[in-house]
Each structure stands twice: as C-alpha cells, then as structure tokens.
Design an enzyme around this catalytic site. Structure first.
Site, mmCIF file in Angstrom:
data_model
loop_
_atom_site.group_PDB
_atom_site.id
_atom_site.type_symbol
_atom_site.label_atom_id
_atom_site.label_comp_id
_atom_site.label_asym_id
_atom_site.label_seq_id
_atom_site.Cartn_x
_atom_site.Cartn_y
_atom_site.Cartn_z
ATOM 1 N N LYS A 123 0.813 -1.216 0.000
ATOM 2 C CA LYS A 123 0.000 0.000 0.000
ATOM 3 C C LYS A 123 0.848 1.270 0.000
ATOM 4 C CE LYS A 123 -2.401 -0.610 3.741
ATOM 5 N NZ LYS A 123 -1.652 -1.783 4.233
ATOM 6 N N ARG A 142 -9.045 1.272 9.414
ATOM 7 C CA ARG A 142 -8.637 -0.124 9.615
ATOM 8 C C ARG A 142 -9.742 -0.951 10.266
ATOM 9 N NH1 ARG A 142 -2.257 -0.116 11.487
ATOM 10 N NH2 ARG A 142 -1.404 0.309 9.423
ATOM 11 N N ARG A 192 11.848 -5.952 4.445
ATOM 12 C CA ARG A 192 11.534 -4.522 4.478
ATOM 13 C C ARG A 192 12.450 -3.770 5.438
ATOM 14 N NH1 ARG A 192 5.312 -2.580 4.869
ATOM 15 N NH2 ARG A 192 5.472 -3.147 7.074
ATOM 16 N N ARG A 203 12.003 -2.717 11.287
ATOM 17 C CA ARG A 203 11.111 -2.391 12.396
ATOM 18 C C ARG A 203 10.720 -3.659 13.148
ATOM 19 N NH1 ARG A 203 7.031 0.601 8.962
ATOM 20 N NH2 ARG A 203 5.656 -0.880 9.966
ATOM 21 N N ARG A 226 -0.065 -9.527 13.196
ATOM 22 C CA ARG A 226 -0.687 -8.417 12.477
ATOM 23 C C ARG A 226 -1.635 -8.923 11.392
ATOM 24 N NH1 ARG A 226 3.771 -4.581 10.273
ATOM 25 N NH2 ARG A 226 2.016 -3.166 9.946
#
Length: 210
Positions: A13, A88, A123, A156, A167
């Site tokens: 996204k 969300r 990432r 992260r 998640r």
C-alpha cells in the site's frame, strides 16, 4: 481523487500510495508515518500508540480518527488525498462517514499471507525520514542508507516474523470486513498485488482509470 487504500500489512500500500501521489499530485496520508513521528518526538499520542504497535495490535480508533480529522483540514487536501492505513476497522470507516469525508474509491491490494511474510522480512525503514525500502523489490542506492536523507535503514520490530503473523491475524479479523463495507457502497475495486512494483502499478492505474 479521494482514495482509500486497503490491504494487509506488507501488501504494498505504501509504495503504491507514493506512486499515485506523484501521478495525481495529491498528498498521501499515512497514519503509520504520523504515528511513528509522534513516537520519535515522544508526544503523549506517540507513547500511547507505541504500546499497541509494539504488541502488533491496532491503535484505538479514537487516537487515529483525531489524527486524520486534523490532517484532512490542511489546505493540501482540498483537491484530494490518499488514505493509507485508515480506516482499519468498520468503526473508523463509520467515523469518516460521520465526519463527512467524501471518498471516491476504496482500492484493495490482494496478496497471500505467505507472500506477505516473505516480503516483510526484507523490508527496511529509514530512521530519519521514515521512507520505506525492500531488500528485493525496492533497494536503496547504497546498502543500509536512505536515498532521501542518508540516515540508517533498520528493520522495524513489527516486521519481525512473529509480529507479522499477529498483524495478519488482526487484519483478517478487524480490517478485511471493510471490503464488504465499501463493496456495499459500490466503491470497492480490487487488484492482485504482483511481485514487481511496476506490474502492480499498471493494475492499480487501470482499476482507477488514470
């Protein structure tokens, strides 16, 4: 264009939001970036949000809606915007409706969970400006260094495998129902996320008619 981007964490996204932003000259409003900036600055909101984010949980609606309401009042949102990471939950979507925020399209990026786990392990995020990179799909020019500001790139905590699985579970339970919410309003468009960023962008542009 007033656009909502939907999709699981790691579906791409943020990357597609940047590309659409440049194409249409409208701002991308990423709740994740806003929250991380608040955490970095040590604000009260940031500290509240940090406890939820560290546990891989969603930040409560009241905190998110307050942030977005303030941001959408800014002059650069007058001609449109992209919401990345908001809403969300159904409650957040209803709050946007109650605020009178006009939305043209809710675009959902569809990616399998297994592919997302593989993606997110690669990432990296800039400690300085929050820019996102990927060791396979969107590499920095110099390894471990942000192209934009030269700060260090880090993984992260919420990109760690066990947190990613938590998640994704939260996404399927709380966020995925938004697809039906916006489908019932005739506003949902779905795009299959591809391995290559350019291929995904072509599909996104086609779905949006831009």
């Amino acid at each position: 264009m007033k656009l909502i981007l939907l999709g699981a964490p790691g579906s791409g996204k943020g990357t597609q939001a940047e590309i659409i932003c440049e194409k249409l000259s409208i701002p991308t409003i990423s709740t994740g970036n806003i929250l991380r900036e608040s955490i970095k600055e040590g604000t009260e909101l940031g500290m509240q949000a940090k406890s939820y984010m560290d546990a891989g949980k969603l930040v409560p609606d009241a905190l998110i809606v307050g942030i977005i309401k303030e941001r959408l009042a800014a002059p650069d949102c007058a001609n449109g915007f992209i919401l990345d990471g908001m809403p969300r939950t159904i409650a957040q979507a209803e709050a946007l409706d109650e605020m009178g925020v006009p939305i043209d399209v809710a675009l959902s990026l569809e990616v399998e969970d297994a592919a997302i786990e593989a993606r997110m392990s690669g990432r990296r995020v800039c400690e300085g400006c929050g820019a996102s990179y990927h060791m396979q799909f969107k590499q920095p020019k110099a390894e471990g260094v942000c192209d934009a500001c030269g700060a260090k790139l880090v993984q992260r905590k919420d990109d760690a495998p066990e947190t990613v699985r938590d998640r994704l579970k939260v996404y399927h339970e709380q966020t995925e129902p938004l697809k039906d919410y916006y489908a019932n309003k005739g506003m949902l468009k779905s795009v299959a996320g591809c391995d290559g960023i350019e291929d995904t962008t072509k599909a996104v542009f086609a779905a949006l008619g831009i």
